[in-house]
Design a protein around this motif. Structure first.
Motif, short mmCIF file in Angstrom:
data_model
loop_
_atom_site.label_atom_id
_atom_site.label_comp_id
_atom_site.label_asym_id
_atom_site.label_seq_id
_atom_site.Cartn_x
_atom_site.Cartn_y
_atom_site.Cartn_z
N VAL A 193 0.88 -1.18 0.00
CA VAL A 193 0.00 0.00 0.00
C VAL A 193 0.91 1.22 0.00
O VAL A 193 1.91 1.27 0.72
CB VAL A 193 -0.90 0.00 1.25
N HIS A 194 0.56 2.21 -0.81
CA HIS A 194 1.44 3.37 -1.00
C HIS A 194 0.63 4.66 -0.89
O HIS A 194 -0.46 4.76 -1.45
CB HIS A 194 2.09 3.28 -2.38
N LEU A 195 1.16 5.65 -0.17
CA LEU A 195 0.62 7.00 -0.12
C LEU A 195 1.66 7.97 -0.65
O LEU A 195 2.87 7.75 -0.47
CB LEU A 195 0.25 7.42 1.30
N ASP A 196 1.19 9.06 -1.26
CA ASP A 196 2.16 10.08 -1.67
C ASP A 196 2.13 11.26 -0.70
O ASP A 196 2.01 11.05 0.51
CB ASP A 196 1.94 10.50 -3.14
N ASP A 197 2.21 12.49 -1.18
CA ASP A 197 2.43 13.65 -0.31
C ASP A 197 1.18 14.48 -0.04
O ASP A 197 1.29 15.57 0.52
CB ASP A 197 3.50 14.55 -0.91
N TYR A 198 0.00 14.01 -0.43
CA TYR A 198 -1.21 14.82 -0.25
C TYR A 198 -1.89 14.47 1.08
O TYR A 198 -2.48 13.41 1.22
CB TYR A 198 -2.19 14.61 -1.41
#
Length: 524
Positions: A218-223
């Motif tokens: 699972v990956h999240l970015d910078d928002y």
């Protein structure tokens, strides 16, 4: 005198013409042809009996779907057209010896997959909520794994769209279904991070994907909270802040409360993913600067106070398995120097999680970097300075796919030749699992045009991948095969291509490796 001179001149001319008193001049015979000695080709050195060591390095590629940035390239593609584009991306990643794609599956409260919770993404058909007639995520997972690539599912937890979307949102979009959780800010739609129901909803969406799809991470970015826009007013979260205080929450400054909201979500994400499926990793890619002045000389956006992202805290607490700060600046930059920021992030990585910077491949395409050499040089710097210093093997992630797929300024060519030369597998996540799987047993049979490798697993530790290496008359070859496969066919058309030695290693989801087992053809 003139007569004597004229007589001498006539005599000289006659001699030159061959008509003189000696008769015609016969030219000498040409020399016999020289036959060069036969060239003996150098002897072919057979490959070593031991396969080359496969290095450890993470190589990821972000595939953005919002606004059709990377895939699909436009709305309304047929399944055949969309799958052709997908295969082009995956083939390119595999040919560049990458080992993961990070696919944008939830950009704005929507879904790039079949969901009972959120509507279909508009990027597919042009209309949010319209079924495209197939399940893109399911196909991406299968096709990535078939090429030995991990599939990381990329989610945006709090973005809901743009204000222009309000008339186009599907009826089951959370922004419509729960308007009490929705906020409008500078032409953008957001789910309020201060609302606990937003956290729970988003985590349920993520866990639904984990349960139904064979993703690797699972990956999240910078928002998190919205990025500031000039003199725009601060995010309007009076409702959620007052609700928090009314429920007995401790009084604190609004900025601290906002950071607490994001911290709470990140901690819950890590904890709940671990509980739902321990083999699934969690990766976060925050803005590359934690706070200006860290390290000395760094200037720019203060993500800690502007978008309330205390990303250093998440790393300090080990709420990630890999951390990919977006270091989208050059090696020569002063205020945002790539190497200085990389070194600083390494220095604060107290839990020794994997630290793999995000690199701005798109800046090669748009002219922000003068050439593809900048990306290759950043890979080299990362490989030299990270790795063991950051707690594990080196790694990088490239944004975006389009710059790589189109070979902008020779980017893909230079990666193949320099930056990503040689086969690699990701570093092990030893804090998740430090038990190596048991070595399998193997049998190899000649099927006339293929050498068939039959793999029999052993032991209780689940196998995620088989690393198959085989030798023929000239070289060693390498392939990663999903652990659910127990038959691997090694095709050949000539005797020189036929495998005479096969080595198989079992790898679990955390990339721990078993001892290798070897099959050797009988001597002729």
């Amino acid at each position: 005198m003139r007569r004597l001179a004229l007589t001498a001149l006539v005599a000289f001319a006659a001699a030159c013409s061959g008509d003189g008193p000696t008769g015609p001049v016969t030219p000498p015979a040409p020399p016999p042809p020289v036959t060069p000695p036969p060239v003996t080709p150098p002897p072919v050195t057979p490959p070593s009996a031991t396969p080359p060591t496969v290095a450890r390095e993470f190589r990821g590629l972000w595939v953005a779907t919002v606004a059709n940035i990377d895939w699909p390239t436009r709305t309304g593609l047929s399944q055949t057209e969309a799958m052709a584009e997908m295969r082009t991306i995956l083939d390119k990643a595999a040919s560049l010896r990458m080992n993961a794609v990070i696919l944008h599956v939830r950009a704005s409260g929507d879904a790039l997959y079949r969901s009972n919770l959120e509507p279909w993404a508009r990027a597919l058909t042009g209309t949010q909520g319209t079924d495209p007639g197939w399940d893109p995520l399911a196909v991406w997972v299968d096709e990535a794994h078939a090429r030995g690539l991990e599939l990381h599912a990329w989610f945006n937890p709090f973005r809901a769209g743009n204000i222009s979307d309000t008339t186009r949102l599907a009826a089951n979009h959370l922004w419509k279904a729960r308007p009490d959780l929705a906020r409008i800010w500078e032409g953008q739609l957001w789910f309020d991070p201060g609302e606990p129901d937003v956290h729970t909803w988003t985590l349920n969406v993520i866990k639904d994907v984990i349960a139904r799809y064979d993703i690797d991470a699972v990956h999240l970015d910078d928002y998190f909270y919205p990025y500031p826009q000039g003199s725009a007013p601060v995010f309007n979260d009076d409702v959620s802040y007052n609700k928090y205080l009314a429920a007995g929450g401790a009084a604190m400054a609004r900025a601290d409360w906002r950071r607490r909201n994001v911290d709470t979500f990140i901690q819950r994400l890590y904890t709940e993913v671990r509980a739902a499926k321990p083999s699934v990793k969690v990766g976060i890619s925050p803005f590359g600067i934690w706070r200006p002045g860290n390290p000395t000389g760094i200037t720019g956006l203060d993500a800690y106070s502007a978008i309330y992202a205390d990303s250093k805290k998440w790393l300090d607490n080990g709420w990630v398995d890999y951390f990919a700060p977006q270091l989208y600046w050059s090696l020569a930059s002063t205020g945002q120097n790539f190497t200085a920021l990389l070194d600083w992030w390494i220095s604060v990585n107290s839990q020794k999680r994997h630290l793999w910077p995000g690199l701005a491949a798109y800046r090669v395409a748009d002219g922000g970097f003068p050439s593809a050499a900048e990306i290759n040089n950043q890979i080299a710097v990362t490989r030299f300075r990270a790795g063991p210093n950051a707690g594990g093997g080196s790694g990088t992630l490239l944004y975006n796919t389009t710059a790589v797929r189109t070979n902008a300024k020779g980017l893909a060519d230079s990666l193949a030749a320099t930056g990503y030369a040689g086969h690699v597998i990701p570093p092990a996540y030893t804090w998740l699992d430090n038990t190596a799987p048991t070595a399998p047993t193997i049998a190899v049979t000649d099927q006339n045009s293929i050498m068939r490798v039959t793999i029999s697993p052993a032991g209780a530790e689940p196998v995620r991948w088989w690393m198959v290496q085989w030798r023929n008359a000239t070289t060693w070859n390498h392939r990663l095969v999903l652990g659910t496969s127990t038959i691997v066919n090694l095709a050949y058309s000539t005797a020189a291509e036929k495998a005479d030695r096969v080595v198989v290693t079992a790898l679990d989801a955390a990339w721990n490796a078993s001892t290798a087992v070897t099959w050797q053809a009988a001597a002729r």
